[in-house]
Design a protein around this motif. Structure first.
Motif, PDB file in Angstrom:
ATOM      1  N   GLY A  47       1.100  -1.462   0.234  1.00 20.19           N
ATOM      2  CA  GLY A  47      -0.042   0.010   0.344  1.00 20.19           C
ATOM      3  C   GLY A  47       0.544   1.202  -0.451  1.00 20.19           C
ATOM      4  O   GLY A  47       0.872   1.895  -0.440  1.00 20.19           O
ATOM      5  N   CYS A  48       1.985   1.071   0.836  1.00 20.46           N
ATOM      6  CA  CYS A  48       3.005   2.109   0.518  1.00 20.46           C
ATOM      7  C   CYS A  48       3.513   2.796  -0.621  1.00 20.46           C
ATOM      8  O   CYS A  48       3.209   3.855  -0.872  1.00 20.46           O
ATOM      9  N   PRO A  95      -2.285  11.096  14.737  1.00 23.11           N
ATOM     10  CA  PRO A  95      -1.078  12.236  13.272  1.00 23.11           C
ATOM     11  C   PRO A  95      -0.592  11.657  12.184  1.00 23.11           C
ATOM     12  O   PRO A  95      -0.831  12.571  11.132  1.00 23.11           O
ATOM     13  N   HIS A  96      -0.590  10.347  12.051  1.00 27.31           N
ATOM     14  CA  HIS A  96      -0.078   9.818  10.677  1.00 27.31           C
ATOM     15  C   HIS A  96      -1.547   9.061   9.886  1.00 27.31           C
ATOM     16  O   HIS A  96      -1.161   7.748   9.031  1.00 27.31           O
ATOM     17  N   ALA A  97      -2.822   9.436  10.423  1.00 23.92           N
ATOM     18  CA  ALA A  97      -3.377   8.791  10.051  1.00 23.92           C
ATOM     19  C   ALA A  97      -4.161   8.903   8.338  1.00 23.92           C
ATOM     20  O   ALA A  97      -4.342   7.700   7.626  1.00 23.92           O
ATOM     21  N   ARG A 135      -4.287   5.663   5.470  1.00 21.17           N
ATOM     22  CA  ARG A 135      -5.702   5.109   5.308  1.00 21.17           C
ATOM     23  C   ARG A 135      -5.563   4.918   3.591  1.00 21.17           C
ATOM     24  O   ARG A 135      -5.883   5.127   2.586  1.00 21.17           O
ATOM     25  N   THR A 136      -4.739   6.263   3.276  1.00 17.02           N
ATOM     26  CA  THR A 136      -4.070   6.729   2.002  1.00 17.02           C
ATOM     27  C   THR A 136      -3.451   5.088   1.535  1.00 17.02           C
ATOM     28  O   THR A 136      -3.833   4.869   0.324  1.00 17.02           O
ATOM     29  N   ALA A 137      -2.551   4.405   2.478  1.00 13.60           N
ATOM     30  CA  ALA A 137      -2.233   3.473   1.832  1.00 13.60           C
ATOM     31  C   ALA A 137      -2.821   2.383   1.876  1.00 13.60           C
ATOM     32  O   ALA A 137      -2.508   1.141   0.792  1.00 13.60           O
ATOM     33  N   LEU A 138      -3.946   2.257   2.828  1.00 13.13           N
ATOM     34  CA  LEU A 138      -5.298   0.606   2.672  1.00 13.13           C
ATOM     35  C   LEU A 138      -6.084   1.120   1.613  1.00 13.13           C
ATOM     36  O   LEU A 138      -5.835   0.121   0.844  1.00 13.13           O
ATOM     37  N   GLU A 142     -10.890  -0.923   3.225  1.00 11.88           N
ATOM     38  CA  GLU A 142     -11.288  -0.012   3.664  1.00 11.88           C
ATOM     39  C   GLU A 142     -11.236   0.085   4.908  1.00 11.88           C
ATOM     40  O   GLU A 142     -10.282  -0.555   5.774  1.00 11.88           O
ATOM     41  N   SER A 143     -11.426   1.884   5.673  1.00  8.54           N
ATOM     42  CA  SER A 143     -10.528   2.396   6.902  1.00  8.54           C
ATOM     43  C   SER A 143     -11.464   3.431   7.302  1.00  8.54           C
ATOM     44  O   SER A 143     -11.760   4.342   6.291  1.00  8.54           O
ATOM     45  N   THR A 144     -11.938   3.607   8.406  1.00  8.63           N
ATOM     46  CA  THR A 144     -12.147   5.293   8.968  1.00  8.63           C
ATOM     47  C   THR A 144     -11.907   5.011   9.216  1.00  8.63           C
ATOM     48  O   THR A 144     -10.966   5.266  10.424  1.00  8.63           O
TER      49      THR A 144
END
Length: 256
Positions: free
Chosen positions: A20-21, A120-122, A126-129, A135-137
């Motif tokens: 993902g990253c 702080p890096h959520a 989430r972009t990587a996931l 899916e993420s929240t």
């Protein structure tokens, strides 16, 4: 080029996050057990994120050795995680994910429900996931994170500990062994309250556990760590002075 991602722990979940990253445009630098963290931090002192994807038993040794430049950039994602686990290392605001997807060797990623993320890096996470279709929240605050961690602990511990007794999958557990599940879940929540010093809305948490059951009805109850989880839960209950009679009965039957 975007700033690099440090990956400590190169297992199945770590591999998913690495993909993902990479797809999100970040180079990924893996750290193996043989590598010295302090030396590696001198080479990459300001990564975008330090993903700590080791198992729960290895978490505290890794956090003990985590170099100062990386401490404010870490991501935690272990099962059975609670705020005390990072607070004991003077980590005050890590990024934390409650992982609700599964990756086993030779199989595709299986998502159960969306994975909550806070810190702080959520958004980076989430972009990587999202880049690998997971899916993420985003959670609003630390209280929401605590509830989500307790929800995951409730799911993991209840299914694993019941699985020692009855095996099977979560659909069969909910349908055919409801009294056992209810008793174990209640004692797991007793333990979560003792570990956090907080009181939780039990009906809501139990309902959210059943929603996760519906997300993957064929999920097997007894993971390979089930006996270790039960042993750990009983030790925590002893320290907290909790009776947990159902868990102690399971311990007498399944621990040696």
């Amino acid at each position: 080029m975007n700033d690099p991602i440090i990956l400590i722990g190169i297992g199945e979940i770590g591999g998913v996050l690495a993909r993902g990253c990479l797809r999100a445009g970040h180079p990924v630098y893996p750290i193996t057990r043989e590598m010295d963290l302090t030396r590696e931090a001198r080479h990459t002192p300001e990564p975008a994120l330090v993903v700590i994807a080791v198992g729960e038993q290895a978490l505290h040794p890794v956090l003990d050795a985590l170099p100062p430049p990386w401490r404010e950039r870490c991501l935690l994602l272990q099962n059975e995680l609670l705020p005390a686990d990072w607070e004991r290392h003077d980590l005050h605001n890590p990024t934390v994910m409650s992982v609700w997807f599964e990756k086993k060797p030779g199989q595709d990623v299986k998502q159960i429900v969306a994975s909550p993320v806070y810190g702080p890096h959520a958004e980076l996470l989430r972009t990587a996931l999202g880049a690998v279709g997971i899916e993420s929240t985003a959670l609003a605050d630390a209280d929401a994170l605590l509830r989500e961690l307790v929800r995951k602990n409730l799911y993991i511990l209840s299914t694993n500990l019941c699985g020692l007794e009855v095996g099977g999958d979560v659909a069969a557990l909910a349908k055919d062994h409801a009294p056992l599940l209810a008793s174990v879940a209640d004692e797991v929540l007793d333990l979560q309250q003792a570990l956090t010093g907080r009181t939780f809305d039990r009906p809501t948490l139990i309902a959210s556990m059943h929603i996760a059951f519906e997300g993957d009805p064929a999920h097997r109850c007894q993971g390979r760590s089930a006996a270790a989880r039960l042993q750990r839960a009983l030790a925590q209950a002893d320290r907290a002075g909790l009776a947990v009679p159902t868990l102690r009965t399971l311990g007498a039957r399944h621990l040696r």
